[in-house]
Design a protein around this motif. Structure first.
Motif, PDB file in Angstrom:
ATOM      1  N   PHE A 113       0.854  -1.183   0.000  1.00 40.37           N
ATOM      2  CA  PHE A 113       0.000   0.000   0.000  1.00 40.37           C
ATOM      3  C   PHE A 113       0.892   1.237   0.000  1.00 40.37           C
ATOM      4  CE2 PHE A 113      -2.332  -3.419   1.961  1.00 40.37           C
ATOM      5  CZ  PHE A 113      -3.615  -3.319   1.452  1.00 40.37           C
ATOM      6  N   ALA A 114       0.653   2.142  -0.934  1.00 39.98           N
ATOM      7  CA  ALA A 114       1.502   3.320  -1.086  1.00 39.98           C
ATOM      8  C   ALA A 114       0.822   4.556  -0.513  1.00 39.98           C
ATOM      9  CB  ALA A 114       1.834   3.552  -2.559  1.00 39.98           C
ATOM     10  N   ASN A 115       1.595   5.332   0.254  1.00 41.80           N
ATOM     11  CA  ASN A 115       1.202   6.668   0.714  1.00 41.80           C
ATOM     12  C   ASN A 115      -0.100   6.688   1.493  1.00 41.80           C
ATOM     13  OD1 ASN A 115       3.499   7.791  -0.485  1.00 41.80           O
ATOM     14  ND2 ASN A 115       2.449   8.144  -2.424  1.00 41.80           N
ATOM     15  N   SER A 116      -0.256   5.768   2.433  1.00 42.47           N
ATOM     16  CA  SER A 116      -1.387   5.831   3.346  1.00 42.47           C
ATOM     17  C   SER A 116      -1.225   7.040   4.257  1.00 42.47           C
ATOM     18  CB  SER A 116      -1.466   4.551   4.192  1.00 42.47           C
ATOM     19  OG  SER A 116      -1.611   3.417   3.376  1.00 42.47           O
ATOM     20  N   THR A 117      -2.306   7.774   4.474  1.00 44.46           N
ATOM     21  CA  THR A 117      -2.226   8.977   5.292  1.00 44.46           C
ATOM     22  C   THR A 117      -1.971   8.651   6.761  1.00 44.46           C
ATOM     23  OG1 THR A 117      -4.637   8.948   5.499  1.00 44.46           O
ATOM     24  CG2 THR A 117      -3.683  10.297   3.740  1.00 44.46           C
ATOM     25  N   SER A 118      -2.311   7.449   7.176  1.00 42.03           N
ATOM     26  CA  SER A 118      -2.041   6.981   8.531  1.00 42.03           C
ATOM     27  C   SER A 118      -1.816   5.480   8.467  1.00 42.03           C
ATOM     28  CB  SER A 118      -3.197   7.315   9.475  1.00 42.03           C
ATOM     29  OG  SER A 118      -4.389   6.701   9.028  1.00 42.03           O
ATOM     30  N   PRO A 119      -1.164   4.907   9.475  1.00 44.79           N
ATOM     31  CA  PRO A 119      -0.918   3.470   9.436  1.00 44.79           C
ATOM     32  C   PRO A 119      -2.214   2.679   9.322  1.00 44.79           C
ATOM     33  CG  PRO A 119       0.419   4.511  11.144  1.00 44.79           C
ATOM     34  CD  PRO A 119      -0.534   5.558  10.644  1.00 44.79           C
ATOM     35  N   LEU A 120      -2.206   1.654   8.495  1.00 44.77           N
ATOM     36  CA  LEU A 120      -3.374   0.799   8.338  1.00 44.77           C
ATOM     37  C   LEU A 120      -3.504  -0.139   9.531  1.00 44.77           C
ATOM     38  CD1 LEU A 120      -2.962  -0.258   4.575  1.00 44.77           C
ATOM     39  CD2 LEU A 120      -4.308   1.646   5.489  1.00 44.77           C
ATOM     40  N   ASP A 121      -4.731  -0.646   9.748  1.00 47.78           N
ATOM     41  CA  ASP A 121      -4.913  -1.763  10.662  1.00 47.78           C
ATOM     42  C   ASP A 121      -5.293  -2.987   9.833  1.00 47.78           C
ATOM     43  OD1 ASP A 121      -7.609  -1.440   9.985  1.00 47.78           O
ATOM     44  OD2 ASP A 121      -8.085  -0.360  11.823  1.00 47.78           O
ATOM     45  N   PHE A 122      -5.474  -4.125  10.497  1.00 52.05           N
ATOM     46  CA  PHE A 122      -5.711  -5.348   9.736  1.00 52.05           C
ATOM     47  C   PHE A 122      -7.052  -5.316   8.998  1.00 52.05           C
ATOM     48  CE2 PHE A 122      -2.438  -6.909  12.654  1.00 52.05           C
ATOM     49  CZ  PHE A 122      -1.618  -7.578  11.761  1.00 52.05           C
ATOM     50  N   ALA A 123      -8.035  -4.654   9.568  1.00 49.78           N
ATOM     51  CA  ALA A 123      -9.341  -4.579   8.912  1.00 49.78           C
ATOM     52  C   ALA A 123      -9.250  -3.784   7.616  1.00 49.78           C
ATOM     53  CB  ALA A 123     -10.366  -3.964   9.862  1.00 49.78           C
ATOM     54  N   SER A 124      -8.607  -2.611   7.688  1.00 50.78           N
ATOM     55  CA  SER A 124      -8.503  -1.776   6.490  1.00 50.78           C
ATOM     56  C   SER A 124      -7.578  -2.406   5.457  1.00 50.78           C
ATOM     57  CB  SER A 124      -8.018  -0.370   6.854  1.00 50.78           C
ATOM     58  OG  SER A 124      -6.784  -0.418   7.546  1.00 50.78           O
ATOM     59  N   ALA A 125      -6.513  -3.070   5.906  1.00 54.97           N
ATOM     60  CA  ALA A 125      -5.599  -3.724   4.965  1.00 54.97           C
ATOM     61  C   ALA A 125      -6.288  -4.874   4.237  1.00 54.97           C
ATOM     62  CB  ALA A 125      -4.368  -4.235   5.699  1.00 54.97           C
ATOM     63  N   SER A 126      -7.252  -5.507   4.902  1.00 52.19           N
ATOM     64  CA  SER A 126      -7.996  -6.598   4.268  1.00 52.19           C
ATOM     65  C   SER A 126      -9.069  -6.078   3.322  1.00 52.19           C
ATOM     66  CB  SER A 126      -8.643  -7.482   5.341  1.00 52.19           C
ATOM     67  OG  SER A 126      -7.657  -8.082   6.160  1.00 52.19           O
ATOM     68  N   ASP A 127      -9.615  -4.896   3.620  1.00 53.73           N
ATOM     69  CA  ASP A 127     -10.717  -4.342   2.822  1.00 53.73           C
ATOM     70  C   ASP A 127     -10.242  -3.533   1.621  1.00 53.73           C
ATOM     71  OD1 ASP A 127     -12.500  -5.517   4.552  1.00 53.73           O
ATOM     72  OD2 ASP A 127     -12.818  -3.696   5.747  1.00 53.73           O
ATOM     73  N   ASP A 159       3.150   0.592   3.280  1.00 61.28           N
ATOM     74  CA  ASP A 159       2.611  -0.396   4.205  1.00 61.28           C
ATOM     75  C   ASP A 159       2.776  -1.773   3.596  1.00 61.28           C
ATOM     76  OD1 ASP A 159       0.616   0.903   6.579  1.00 61.28           O
ATOM     77  OD2 ASP A 159       1.153   2.237   4.931  1.00 61.28           O
ATOM     78  N   LEU A 160       3.332  -2.696   4.379  1.00 62.56           N
ATOM     79  CA  LEU A 160       3.555  -4.078   3.962  1.00 62.56           C
ATOM     80  C   LEU A 160       2.618  -4.977   4.752  1.00 62.56           C
ATOM     81  CD1 LEU A 160       7.480  -4.209   4.028  1.00 62.56           C
ATOM     82  CD2 LEU A 160       6.005  -3.489   2.138  1.00 62.56           C
ATOM     83  N   PHE A 161       1.708  -5.647   4.069  1.00 65.39           N
ATOM     84  CA  PHE A 161       0.771  -6.558   4.719  1.00 65.39           C
ATOM     85  C   PHE A 161       1.117  -7.989   4.308  1.00 65.39           C
ATOM     86  CE2 PHE A 161      -3.871  -8.218   4.686  1.00 65.39           C
ATOM     87  CZ  PHE A 161      -3.677  -8.857   5.903  1.00 65.39           C
ATOM     88  N   PHE A 162       1.750  -8.709   5.236  1.00 64.81           N
ATOM     89  CA  PHE A 162       2.065 -10.119   5.030  1.00 64.81           C
ATOM     90  C   PHE A 162       0.829 -10.920   5.447  1.00 64.81           C
ATOM     91  CE2 PHE A 162       6.067  -7.928   5.756  1.00 64.81           C
ATOM     92  CZ  PHE A 162       6.875  -8.421   4.746  1.00 64.81           C
ATOM     93  N   GLU A 163       0.085 -11.380   4.457  1.00 66.09           N
ATOM     94  CA  GLU A 163      -1.237 -11.953   4.736  1.00 66.09           C
ATOM     95  C   GLU A 163      -1.186 -13.387   5.238  1.00 66.09           C
ATOM     96  OE1 GLU A 163      -5.596 -12.132   2.546  1.00 66.09           O
ATOM     97  OE2 GLU A 163      -3.790 -12.251   1.311  1.00 66.09           O
ATOM     98  N   ASP A 164      -0.245 -14.178   4.714  1.00 67.92           N
ATOM     99  CA  ASP A 164      -0.189 -15.578   5.096  1.00 67.92           C
ATOM    100  C   ASP A 164       1.232 -16.100   4.946  1.00 67.92           C
ATOM    101  OD1 ASP A 164       0.141 -15.770   2.348  1.00 67.92           O
ATOM    102  OD2 ASP A 164      -1.873 -16.518   1.965  1.00 67.92           O
ATOM    103  N   ASN A 165       1.422 -17.359   5.301  1.00 70.49           N
ATOM    104  CA  ASN A 165       2.720 -17.998   5.118  1.00 70.49           C
ATOM    105  C   ASN A 165       2.538 -19.324   4.391  1.00 70.49           C
ATOM    106  OD1 ASN A 165       1.835 -19.826   7.139  1.00 70.49           O
ATOM    107  ND2 ASN A 165       2.880 -18.671   8.761  1.00 70.49           N
ATOM    108  N   PHE A 166       3.609 -20.108   4.312  1.00 74.40           N
ATOM    109  CA  PHE A 166       3.584 -21.339   3.522  1.00 74.40           C
ATOM    110  C   PHE A 166       3.067 -22.554   4.297  1.00 74.40           C
ATOM    111  CE2 PHE A 166       6.268 -18.832   0.756  1.00 74.40           C
ATOM    112  CZ  PHE A 166       5.991 -19.330  -0.511  1.00 74.40           C
ATOM    113  N   SER A 167       2.463 -22.339   5.447  1.00 70.90           N
ATOM    114  CA  SER A 167       2.006 -23.464   6.255  1.00 70.90           C
ATOM    115  C   SER A 167       0.582 -23.905   5.931  1.00 70.90           C
ATOM    116  CB  SER A 167       2.076 -23.091   7.741  1.00 70.90           C
ATOM    117  OG  SER A 167       1.054 -22.148   8.063  1.00 70.90           O
ATOM    118  N   ASN A 168      -0.093 -23.176   5.022  1.00 69.50           N
ATOM    119  CA  ASN A 168      -1.494 -23.487   4.706  1.00 69.50           C
ATOM    120  C   ASN A 168      -2.379 -23.448   5.944  1.00 69.50           C
ATOM    121  OD1 ASN A 168      -1.028 -23.949   1.894  1.00 69.50           O
ATOM    122  ND2 ASN A 168      -0.192 -25.968   2.407  1.00 69.50           N
TER     123      ASN A 168
END
Length: 229
Positions: A113-127, A159-168
Motif C-alpha cells: 500500500f503506497a502513501n497511506s495517510t495513517s498506518p493501516l490496521d488489519f481490517a482496512s488492509a484486508s478491505d 505499508d507491507l501486509f504479510f497476509e499468510d505464510n507457507f504453512s497453509n
C-alpha cells in the motif's frame, strides 16, 4: 489460520570457489541504488509483532547483516504482519529485498500500500485494494522482488501486509530476517519559500527565492551506518 487481532494492541551468491573468495566484490553491486538512510526508523510501526520494535530492528539491518539470525521479526497471535514504513525522502521504488527461510513460517503473500495517510490496521488492509500484490518464494536466500515502478514513483510511506505464510494455515508464526529496498530518491526541502510582493518590482533588486530546489540521488544502504559501507 487467521485469528482476531482485536484483543491485541499492536502498535545469491555462489561460494563454491572456496574460502579465498573476496567478498568485497559482493558489496558494491548489491548496494546499487539501495534505500537505507532515507527510512524514518523511529516512525516505523509493526502490528502483531511478538517482540516490540522487532520490525524496525529488522529494517535497521544493513546489507552486511542480512544473514544474521538476530534480530528477527516473528508474528504473535497468528501468521499475519502489518508494517507501516515512512521515509524522509520521496522515493521511486524499484525492488523489495527480503530474506525469510525455507520453512512453513516463510511469508507467502505480500500486499503493498503506497502513501497511506495513517498506518493501516488489519481490517482496512484486508478491505482496501493494494497497489500491488507480490507472491514470495520459500527460500533462505535474499529475494529481490521487482515492483511496478509507476505505482510507487512518488512514495512517502509504504505499508507491507504479510497476509499468510507457507504453512497453509497450520503455522501461526511468520518469520522474517531481513527487509530492504532499492530505488531512487529525491530529497525534500522543507525550508519555507519567501515571496516578496510589490508593484513595479525591479528584477535587479531581488535574488532567487530561498527554499527552492531539491536534491536527487540514489542512496547506498548503510553507507553512513554502523558498517561504513
Amino acid at each position: 489460520m487467521s485469528h482476531c487481532h482485536d484483543e491485541h494492541s499492536h502498535a545469491g551468491h555462489d561460494h563454491s570457489e572456496g574460502a579465498a573468495h573476496d567478498h568485497s566484490d559482493d558489496i558494491t553491486p548489491a548496494l546499487q541504488n539501495q534505500i537505507y538512510s532515507q527510512i524514518d526508523f523511529d516512525a516505523i510501526t509493526t502490528l502483531n509483532e511478538s517482540v516490540p520494535q522487532s520490525g524496525a530492528a529488522v529494517l535497521k539491518k544493513t546489507w552486511a547483516e542480512r544473514e544474521d539470525e538476530e534480530p528477527e521479526l516473528v508474528s504473535d497471535v497468528d501468521e499475519q504482519l502489518l508494517m507501516h514504513i515512512p521515509f524522509t525522502a520521496q522515493l521511486r521504488l524499484h525492488t523489495i529485498l527480503i530474506r525469510t527461510s525455507d520453512s512453513p513460517s516463510a511469508p507467502q503473500t505480500l500486499h503493498l500500500f503506497a502513501n497511506s495517510t495513517s498506518p493501516l490496521d488489519f481490517a482496512s488492509a484486508s478491505d482496501l485494494a493494494p497497489a500491488q500484490t507480490l507472491q514470495l518464494s520459500r527460500t533462505s536466500e535474499v529475494q529481490e522482488v521487482a515492483v511496478k515502478r509507476a505505482l510507487f514513483s512518488t512514495l512517502r510511506t509504504l505499508d507491507l501486509f504479510f497476509e499468510d505464510n507457507f504453512s497453509n494455515g497450520e503455522e501461526d508464526e511468520t518469520r522474517i530476517g531481513y527487509i530492504g529496498f532499492k530505488g531512487e530518491w529525491m530529497k525534500l526541502n522543507r525550508e519555507p519559500v519567501q515571496v516578496l510582493y510589490e508593484s513595479a518590482a525591479n528584477p535587479k533588486d531581488h535574488k532567487l527565492a530561498s527554499g527552492v530546489g531539491v536534491g536527487m540521488g540514489s542512496g547506498i544502504g548503510g553507507a553512513g551506518g554502523r558498517d561504513g559501507l
